[in-house]
Design a protein around this motif. Structure first.
Motif, PDB file in Angstrom:
ATOM      1  N   GLY A 554      49.146  31.747 -52.558  1.00 41.73           N
ATOM      2  CA  GLY A 554      50.251  32.323 -51.795  1.00 41.73           C
ATOM      3  C   GLY A 554      51.534  31.553 -52.019  1.00 41.73           C
ATOM      4  O   GLY A 554      52.602  31.950 -51.549  1.00 41.73           O
ATOM      5  N   TYR A 555      51.453  30.458 -52.749  1.00 40.57           N
ATOM      6  CA  TYR A 555      52.625  29.645 -53.059  1.00 40.57           C
ATOM      7  C   TYR A 555      52.306  28.830 -54.320  1.00 40.57           C
ATOM      8  O   TYR A 555      51.145  28.735 -54.749  1.00 40.57           O
ATOM      9  CB  TYR A 555      52.977  28.705 -51.899  1.00 40.57           C
ATOM     10  N   ALA A 556      53.329  28.244 -54.909  1.00 38.76           N
ATOM     11  CA  ALA A 556      53.149  27.385 -56.084  1.00 38.76           C
ATOM     12  C   ALA A 556      53.252  25.928 -55.653  1.00 38.76           C
ATOM     13  O   ALA A 556      54.227  25.537 -55.010  1.00 38.76           O
ATOM     14  CB  ALA A 556      54.216  27.696 -57.141  1.00 38.76           C
ATOM     15  N   GLY A 557      52.248  25.145 -56.008  1.00 39.25           N
ATOM     16  CA  GLY A 557      52.261  23.735 -55.643  1.00 39.25           C
ATOM     17  C   GLY A 557      50.966  23.311 -54.995  1.00 39.25           C
ATOM     18  O   GLY A 557      50.007  24.087 -54.891  1.00 39.25           O
ATOM     19  N   ALA A 558      50.936  22.089 -54.555  1.00 40.50           N
ATOM     20  CA  ALA A 558      49.767  21.544 -53.842  1.00 40.50           C
ATOM     21  C   ALA A 558      50.285  20.672 -52.708  1.00 40.50           C
ATOM     22  O   ALA A 558      51.047  19.727 -52.945  1.00 40.50           O
ATOM     23  CB  ALA A 558      48.889  20.726 -54.797  1.00 40.50           C
ATOM     24  N   ILE A 559      49.923  21.008 -51.502  1.00 43.84           N
ATOM     25  CA  ILE A 559      50.431  20.284 -50.336  1.00 43.84           C
ATOM     26  C   ILE A 559      50.101  18.792 -50.471  1.00 43.84           C
ATOM     27  O   ILE A 559      48.960  18.406 -50.703  1.00 43.84           O
ATOM     28  CB  ILE A 559      49.822  20.839 -49.034  1.00 43.84           C
ATOM     29  N   GLY A 560      51.157  17.986 -50.360  1.00 42.10           N
ATOM     30  CA  GLY A 560      50.994  16.539 -50.452  1.00 42.10           C
ATOM     31  C   GLY A 560      51.385  15.949 -51.792  1.00 42.10           C
ATOM     32  O   GLY A 560      51.481  14.727 -51.923  1.00 42.10           O
ATOM     33  N   LYS A 561      51.622  16.830 -52.800  1.00 37.05           N
ATOM     34  CA  LYS A 561      52.003  16.343 -54.128  1.00 37.05           C
ATOM     35  C   LYS A 561      53.390  16.861 -54.481  1.00 37.05           C
ATOM     36  O   LYS A 561      53.582  18.077 -54.668  1.00 37.05           O
ATOM     37  CB  LYS A 561      50.982  16.790 -55.182  1.00 37.05           C
ATOM     38  N   VAL A 562      54.358  15.970 -54.578  1.00 33.75           N
ATOM     39  CA  VAL A 562      55.732  16.382 -54.842  1.00 33.75           C
ATOM     40  C   VAL A 562      55.824  17.027 -56.226  1.00 33.75           C
ATOM     41  O   VAL A 562      55.021  16.740 -57.125  1.00 33.75           O
ATOM     42  CB  VAL A 562      56.719  15.204 -54.739  1.00 33.75           C
ATOM     43  N   ILE A 563      56.817  17.890 -56.406  1.00 34.49           N
ATOM     44  CA  ILE A 563      56.992  18.613 -57.667  1.00 34.49           C
ATOM     45  C   ILE A 563      58.247  18.113 -58.384  1.00 34.49           C
ATOM     46  O   ILE A 563      59.190  17.617 -57.757  1.00 34.49           O
ATOM     47  CB  ILE A 563      57.077  20.128 -57.434  1.00 34.49           C
ATOM     48  N   ASP A 564      58.233  18.283 -59.748  1.00 36.59           N
ATOM     49  CA  ASP A 564      59.401  17.841 -60.522  1.00 36.59           C
ATOM     50  C   ASP A 564      59.948  18.906 -61.464  1.00 36.59           C
ATOM     51  O   ASP A 564      61.015  18.731 -62.037  1.00 36.59           O
ATOM     52  CB  ASP A 564      59.077  16.566 -61.311  1.00 36.59           C
ATOM     53  N   LYS A 565      59.210  20.020 -61.645  1.00 40.72           N
ATOM     54  CA  LYS A 565      59.695  21.092 -62.509  1.00 40.72           C
ATOM     55  C   LYS A 565      59.376  22.446 -61.878  1.00 40.72           C
ATOM     56  O   LYS A 565      58.345  22.608 -61.220  1.00 40.72           O
ATOM     57  CB  LYS A 565      59.060  20.997 -63.901  1.00 40.72           C
ATOM     58  N   PHE A 566      60.252  23.426 -62.117  1.00 40.05           N
ATOM     59  CA  PHE A 566      60.106  24.740 -61.508  1.00 40.05           C
ATOM     60  C   PHE A 566      60.565  25.796 -62.508  1.00 40.05           C
ATOM     61  O   PHE A 566      61.582  25.628 -63.184  1.00 40.05           O
ATOM     62  CB  PHE A 566      60.939  24.817 -60.233  1.00 40.05           C
ATOM     63  N   GLN A 567      59.782  26.876 -62.628  1.00 37.80           N
ATOM     64  CA  GLN A 567      60.150  28.015 -63.463  1.00 37.80           C
ATOM     65  C   GLN A 567      59.854  29.302 -62.718  1.00 37.80           C
ATOM     66  O   GLN A 567      58.880  29.390 -61.959  1.00 37.80           O
ATOM     67  CB  GLN A 567      59.344  28.025 -64.770  1.00 37.80           C
ATOM     68  N   ILE A 568      60.695  30.330 -62.959  1.00 33.32           N
ATOM     69  CA  ILE A 568      60.471  31.614 -62.306  1.00 33.32           C
ATOM     70  C   ILE A 568      61.045  32.733 -63.175  1.00 33.32           C
ATOM     71  O   ILE A 568      62.052  32.557 -63.861  1.00 33.32           O
ATOM     72  CB  ILE A 568      61.089  31.647 -60.892  1.00 33.32           C
ATOM     73  N   VAL A 569      60.377  33.897 -63.130  1.00 35.03           N
ATOM     74  CA  VAL A 569      60.811  35.093 -63.839  1.00 35.03           C
ATOM     75  C   VAL A 569      60.244  36.276 -63.061  1.00 35.03           C
ATOM     76  O   VAL A 569      59.356  36.105 -62.225  1.00 35.03           O
ATOM     77  CB  VAL A 569      60.283  35.075 -65.303  1.00 35.03           C
ATOM     78  N   LEU A 570      60.756  37.480 -63.302  1.00 33.86           N
ATOM     79  CA  LEU A 570      60.171  38.664 -62.691  1.00 33.86           C
ATOM     80  C   LEU A 570      59.195  39.290 -63.670  1.00 33.86           C
ATOM     81  O   LEU A 570      59.411  39.295 -64.882  1.00 33.86           O
ATOM     82  CB  LEU A 570      61.260  39.678 -62.313  1.00 33.86           C
ATOM     83  N   SER A 571      58.109  39.838 -63.142  1.00 33.01           N
ATOM     84  CA  SER A 571      57.059  40.379 -63.989  1.00 33.01           C
ATOM     85  C   SER A 571      56.415  41.574 -63.303  1.00 33.01           C
ATOM     86  O   SER A 571      56.456  41.697 -62.084  1.00 33.01           O
ATOM     87  CB  SER A 571      56.005  39.302 -64.278  1.00 33.01           C
TER      88      SER A 571
END
Length: 572
Positions: A554-571
């Motif tokens: 339901g979301y991108a990521g993992a609770i408790g682990k900070v993120i450093d890169k993000f990508q998005i597009v429509l599909s």
């Protein structure tokens, strides 16, 4: 045979033991092969390079190479030149030798992510490759050209632009290739049957001729290698189209001339909508297509076997004229609709098509395939007048520009791919633009998958997202905290609804896209397709909207682990 206007692929070890015969059979006629990465170190050779070269040569496919650059200074750039020279010893590629510049994270981590440093790296490579007798090329995206490579440098060589989009937005006349799709492809399927997902490209220059005649890449220079372009005027080109059409006058369905028309049309690879014309099919559109194919300008005019789809193709190329009062020129095509009431402009329907071959004041003569009143269609003529009933509209190619392109004075069309274009310009999937904040500053915008937003091993604290059509809502989860409220805006100065975040490290992002009603009938419902990577790690899997099926969270990521890169597009 010139490869201008054809499609090809680029491959590496990541494609495994690829069957290039299936690639060629699918209509992709040339290949750019990764030879390795970084400095001249044997273990950095691409493990599939030698076998891929042998496969390409066995199939007669023109090939070139690219090296993924990790150079951070002039010395390392020279080592990358040596790397290429070693691997090309004894080989004679007929396509350019490209430097692949795209690894933002590496440049950032090595302190050379600035215009001066990257420009010097690229220039050193160009000079070294030229000095070694090879034909250089630069592979990169528009973001890099706009921000990190000096124009005087990239204008000095041919460009291979990476832009996964329906149109290439690079405007320079030094455009040599366009990578129009990979994992994401807005124009056609992202894979080839029996091969899998693969990067696909379009070519604008006849490199085998240029390279062989010029004595590049190990070829012996020909004494007449300074080839003068074969000039042709706009009027001459128009007349050639008319001559092609009139050369089939009298053709009857099933005879030798009719067979020639179908043979020319069916020789295209790939065929429009994948359909091979049969003897008993309606063939007016195929005749027009065959004339443009015979003259060699089909990549600019488009081809089709259906009149309605021909309108869509013309619209996408910007050459459709929906006006009864338009005064055509020879070489233009007219489309008819037999149920036109004659009152006002006809804006729907399409039944028949032909080429205008004579113009006399407001009167003009059209040569058409599959016309006549007999049981079998013929190639015949019809006289029309401007503002006549039954005129649906005209396809009016820019013959003046095409004549220059055919002569080699300017490069081919940057905006379309032969026979593989969206049905209309309005069906292009909307663009996503986004940016992130790290270390208290907003990084430059990113569009679709042209790059990623962020810096490796640098935590993201805020995100801003917008779409060119439709609407998007998004929110972020704060490490050690909760989900923040949804936002829908895109304004880094509006901390209420302009971006998601509160200046603290983010560990998850949720995005939902709403497809506007007028787009649903053309593209279907679209979804936000997005992913993130954990601090210093590889990307998690793709997330679609806020779905929780097929292993999605339901979301991108993992609770408790900070993120450093993000990508998005429509599909879809």
């Amino acid at each position: 045979m010139s490869i201008v206007g054809t499609k090809g692929v680029d491959i590496s070890y990541a494609n495994g033991n690829i069957d290039l015969s299936k690639v060629k059979k699918a209509g992709y006629n040339w290949v750019m092969i990764r030879c390795g990465y970084g400095s001249d170190i044997t273990k950095q050779d691409d493990s599939r390079f030698e076998s891929n070269v042998k496969k390409a040569e066995a199939l007669g496919m023109p090939w070139g190479v690219y090296l993924y650059s990790y150079a951070t200074n002039k010395s390392e750039a020279l080592s990358e030149v040596k790397h290429i020279k070693r691997l090309l010893k004894g080989k004679k590629p007929t396509l350019p030798i490209a430097l692949d510049v795209e690894d933002k994270s590496y440049y950032v981590s090595h302190g050379c992510y600035n215009k001066s440093a990257i420009t010097e790296i690229v220039k050193t490579f160009i000079d070294g490759i030229k000095k070694a007798g090879y034909y250089p090329m630069l592979y990169t995206g528009l973001y890099w050209l706009d921000n990190y490579i000096d124009k005087s440098v990239y204008n000095s060589i041919d460009m291979w632009i990476a832009q996964w989009s329906a149109k290439c937005q690079y405007k320079g006349n030094n455009l040599g290739m366009w990578q129009y799709g990979g994992e994401t492809n807005y124009i056609e399927s992202n894979n080839i049957t029996g091969v899998g997902t693969i990067d696909k490209n379009y070519i604008y220059k006849d490199y085998p001729t240029i390279i062989k005649n010029g004595g590049y890449n190990g070829w012996s220079k020909k004494s007449n290698s300074t080839v003068q372009p074969k000039t042709i005027t706009e009027q001459q080109l128009r007349q050639k189209v008319c001559n092609a059409m009139n050369g089939w006058l009298g053709a009857i369905e099933g005879d030798s001339k009719h067979a020639e028309i179908l043979k020319i049309y069916n020789s295209q690879k790939p065929l429009p909508v994948g359909y091979k014309m049969k003897v008993n099919d309606a063939w007016c559109a195929a005749t027009v297509s065959a004339a443009w194919l015979k003259v060699g300008i089909a990549s600019y005019t488009g081809t089709e076997c259906g009149c309605g789809r021909f309108i869509d193709v013309a619209k996408s190329k910007g050459i459709w004229v929906e006006s009864d009062s338009y005064k055509p020129k020879i070489g233009d095509a007219i489309i008819y609709y037999w149920n036109d009431s004659g009152n006002g402009e006809c804006t729907s329907g399409a039944d028949h098509i032909g080429i205008v071959t004579e113009v006399n004041g407001n009167s003009f003569v059209v040569t058409e395939g599959n016309t006549g009143n007999g049981s079998k269609g013929v190639v015949g003529k019809r006289t029309m007048r401007v503002n006549s009933k039954y005129i649906r509209g005209f396809i009016a190619p820019d013959y003046a520009t095409i004549a220059k392109k055919v002569a080699g004075i300017i490069t081919p069309d940057k905006n379309t791919i032969t026979n593989k274009i969206p049905n209309t310009s309005s069906t292009v999937i909307p663009t996503v633009t986004y940016k992130v904040r790290v270390n208290g500053r907003w990084l430059p915008e990113v569009t679709n998958l042209t790059d990623f937003a962020g810096i490796a091993k640098t935590q993201i604290t805020d995100v801003a997202i917008k779409v060119s059509k439709g609407s998007v809502k998004y929110r972020v989860h704060i490490k050690g905290g909760n989900w923040l409220p949804y936002v829908t805006g895109y304004n880094i100065y509006d901390d209420n609804n302009g971006y998601a975040g509160n200046h603290k490290a983010i560990d998850a992002i949720e995005v939902y896209y709403s497809t506007p009603r007028d787009l649903v009938g053309k593209t279907g419902y679209l979804k936000a397709k997005y992913r993130v990577s954990p601090f210093g790690g590889n990307y998690y899997g793709w997330q679609y909207d806020n779905e929780k099926t097929n292993g999605q969270d339901g979301y991108a990521g993992a609770i408790g682990k900070v993120i450093d890169k993000f990508q998005i597009v429509l599909s879809k």
